[in-house]
Design an enzyme around this catalytic site. Structure first.
Site, short mmCIF file in Angstrom:
data_model
loop_
_atom_site.label_atom_id
_atom_site.label_comp_id
_atom_site.label_asym_id
_atom_site.label_seq_id
_atom_site.Cartn_x
_atom_site.Cartn_y
_atom_site.Cartn_z
N LYS A 100 0.83 -1.23 0.00
CA LYS A 100 0.00 0.00 0.00
C LYS A 100 0.85 1.26 0.00
O LYS A 100 0.48 2.27 -0.56
CB LYS A 100 -0.96 0.03 1.19
CG LYS A 100 -0.28 0.07 2.56
CD LYS A 100 -0.51 -1.19 3.31
CE LYS A 100 0.57 -1.44 4.32
NZ LYS A 100 0.51 -2.76 4.89
N VAL A 127 -5.15 -3.40 0.74
CA VAL A 127 -6.10 -2.82 1.71
C VAL A 127 -6.98 -3.94 2.26
O VAL A 127 -7.56 -4.71 1.50
CB VAL A 127 -7.00 -1.76 1.04
CG1 VAL A 127 -7.92 -1.12 2.08
CG2 VAL A 127 -6.18 -0.70 0.32
N GLY A 129 -6.25 -6.67 3.83
CA GLY A 129 -5.74 -8.05 3.83
C GLY A 129 -6.60 -8.97 2.98
O GLY A 129 -6.72 -8.79 1.77
N ILE A 131 -9.83 -9.22 2.93
CA ILE A 131 -11.18 -8.74 2.62
C ILE A 131 -11.22 -8.26 1.17
O ILE A 131 -10.42 -7.41 0.79
CB ILE A 131 -11.58 -7.55 3.52
CG1 ILE A 131 -11.45 -7.91 5.00
CG2 ILE A 131 -12.98 -7.05 3.20
CD1 ILE A 131 -11.63 -6.71 5.94
N GLY A 182 3.36 -9.82 19.80
CA GLY A 182 3.61 -9.86 18.35
C GLY A 182 2.50 -9.23 17.53
O GLY A 182 2.49 -9.31 16.30
N LYS A 200 -3.90 3.42 2.96
CA LYS A 200 -5.01 2.57 2.51
C LYS A 200 -6.20 3.41 2.05
O LYS A 200 -6.83 3.12 1.03
CB LYS A 200 -5.40 1.60 3.63
CG LYS A 200 -4.31 0.54 3.87
CD LYS A 200 -4.57 -0.25 5.15
CE LYS A 200 -3.53 -1.37 5.32
NZ LYS A 200 -3.58 -1.96 6.67
N GLY A 301 -2.24 -10.92 8.06
CA GLY A 301 -1.95 -12.34 8.30
C GLY A 301 -1.59 -13.02 6.99
O GLY A 301 -2.04 -12.61 5.91
N1 HSE Z 1 0.08 -3.21 9.85
C1 HSE Z 1 -1.20 -3.47 9.29
C2 HSE Z 1 -2.25 -3.53 10.39
C3 HSE Z 1 -1.30 -4.78 8.56
O1 HSE Z 1 -1.93 -3.45 11.58
O2 HSE Z 1 -3.41 -3.63 10.04
C4 HSE Z 1 -0.84 -4.72 7.16
O3 HSE Z 1 -1.57 -3.84 6.38
#
Ligand code: HSE
Length: 430
Positions: A100, A127, A129, A131, A182, A200, A301
């Protein structure tokens, strides 16, 4: 004949992408026609889940390999991603990317080059992930006159805000815990300062409203200043606090500028976005005649993001199969913008506000506040005085829709009032 792809990057998403392609059983049969010709990595030493024979550290070699049809850029960051994408386009390769940042900042240059070369640059994974949102906006919803696209598009900040609300903790403590688990990066800046969400929404706004967006013009506030006190007041007043990325047209039909902004926002508890918690993402799209539709799911993910990457690869493979290596781009998949959209200046945007004041507990304070707001055309929806911080009374105000410029002028006047100690929080309300 197999369609050959070159992967740039075999990190979390790259590995997830390879795993889907290498395990096609039970998935779309077109997957069996995709071959990973080369996979580029920075360090060759690590164990990988793809055939070691295709792994290389020569990233330039991938983008110039004449046999590769599609370059899949999963490096992240601006360079060398930008240069490699441009070189691949120059060699006539289609691009699939999850990046992005590079698209939000260099999309103009990249799409101009891609249109000239007659290649696609698809970015479903950039944008939300897993979805599906890019293709729905371009295609399924494209006939609507879109009014707004409002998203919770950053999982890290949504996790932090959800935890802060659940346990009544302050930002720093929850961030430290999220880093330990994490969920947040060691350097959380891009997430917590709203930059990731701004990248995004720049992409979503350009697609939804048909004009390129200058990323650096997007007003962007992160969540570092959110604290347990405001979350608790918001809760009492019927709101939750979410980091929203907003792109919307103005109500005034004479005004063709576009509002694009990222900031923490008080969201009414009965609003569809209020119940999106933890690391989940959601994007609410409103248009005419459709009404509202909300896209919800895992915004990050390996598996989820790889699902979006491979769906883009499949789209290109489908086109190449049906029409050969055509130079006539499908306008529903390519970028057709010729101009930059004009963004509404922040002071002209109309929204509700929440403000918390610390003041002396003396007669007439609320009256003074009301007079200053009234003088600047700021109409108040509610005023409450519930708590104290030491000797100082805490007054919380929620306004009706006001021009941000008028609200800021009223605050400047209020700051000069004898009885006002400070204004610790100012937040926007949906
Ligand atoms: N760093 C982003 C988030 C994930 O925390 O949503 C990757 O776009």
């Amino acid at each position: 004949m197999a369609f050959k792809i070159g992967l740039l990057g075999l990190g979390t998403v790259g590995t997830g992408t390879a795993e889907i392609i290498l395990d096609p059983a039970g998935r779309n049969p077109l997957l069996k026609e995709i071959e990973i010709k080369q996979a580029g990595v920075k360090s060759l030493g690590k164990p990988r889940s793809v055939n070691p024979g295709v792994i290389t550290s020569d990233l330039e070699g991938i983008v110039t390999d004449p046999e590769i049809d599609i370059v899949v850029e999963l490096l992240g960051g601006l360079e060398p991603a930008r240069s490699l994408i441009l070189k691949a386009i120059d060699r006539g390769k289609h691009i699939v990317t999850a990046n992005k940042a590079v698209i939000a900042r260099h999309g103009d240059e990249i799409y101009t080059a891609a249109n000239k070369a007659g290649v696609y640059v698809l970015l479903e994974a950039a944008v939300g992930g897993g979805i599906p949102i890019i293709k729905p906006l371009k295609q399924s919803l494209g006939v609507n006159r879109l009014k707004s696209v409002i998203g919770i598009v950053n999982g890290t900040t949504n996790y932090i805000l959800t935890k802060m609300a659940a346990v009544g903790a302050d930002f720093d403590n929850v961030l430290a815990e999220a880093q330990k688990l994490g969920y947040a990066e060691a350097d959380p800046t891009a997430d917590v300062d709203g930059w990731d969400a701004a990248d995004k929404i720049a992409i979503l706004a350009a697609i939804a409203f048909g004009g390129r967006i200058k990323r650096e013009d997007i007003p962007c506030e992160g969540i570092r200043q959110i604290n347990a006190t405001d979350i608790s007041y918001a809760d009492k007043l019927g709101f939750v606090i979410k980091l929203l990325a907003i792109a919307q047209t103005n109500n005034n039909s004479q005004d063709d500028t576009l509002q694009v902004r990222v900031h923490p926002t008080l969201v009414p508890k009965d609003h569809p976005l209020a119940s999106i918690n933890d690391v989940y993402n959601a994007i609410l799209v409103e248009g005419e005649p459709l009404g509202q539709v909300m896209f919800f799911g895992p915004g990050a993910g390996a598996g989820a993001t790889a699902s979006a990457v491979v769906s883009d690869i499949l789209n290109i493979v489908g086109i190449l199969k049906s029409s050969g290596k055509t130079r006539n781009l499908d306008p529903l998949l390519s970028c057709s913008h010729q101009h930059f959209a004009t963004l509404t200046p922040l002071e002209e945007i109309e929204t509700r506000f929440y403000a918390r004041f610390l003041c002396k507990d003396i007669p007439g304070v609320i009256g003074h506040l009301g007079t200053s707001f009234g003088a600047h055309h700021v109409s108040l929806e509610s005023v409450v005085q519930i708590g104290f911080q030491g000797e100082l009374a805490e007054i919380v105000v929620v306004t009706h829709d006001v021009k941000e410029g008028n609200f800021r002028q009223a605050l400047a006047e209020i700051r000069t009032l004898e009885a006002i100690d400070s204004i610790p929080s100012i937040l926007r309300v949906l």
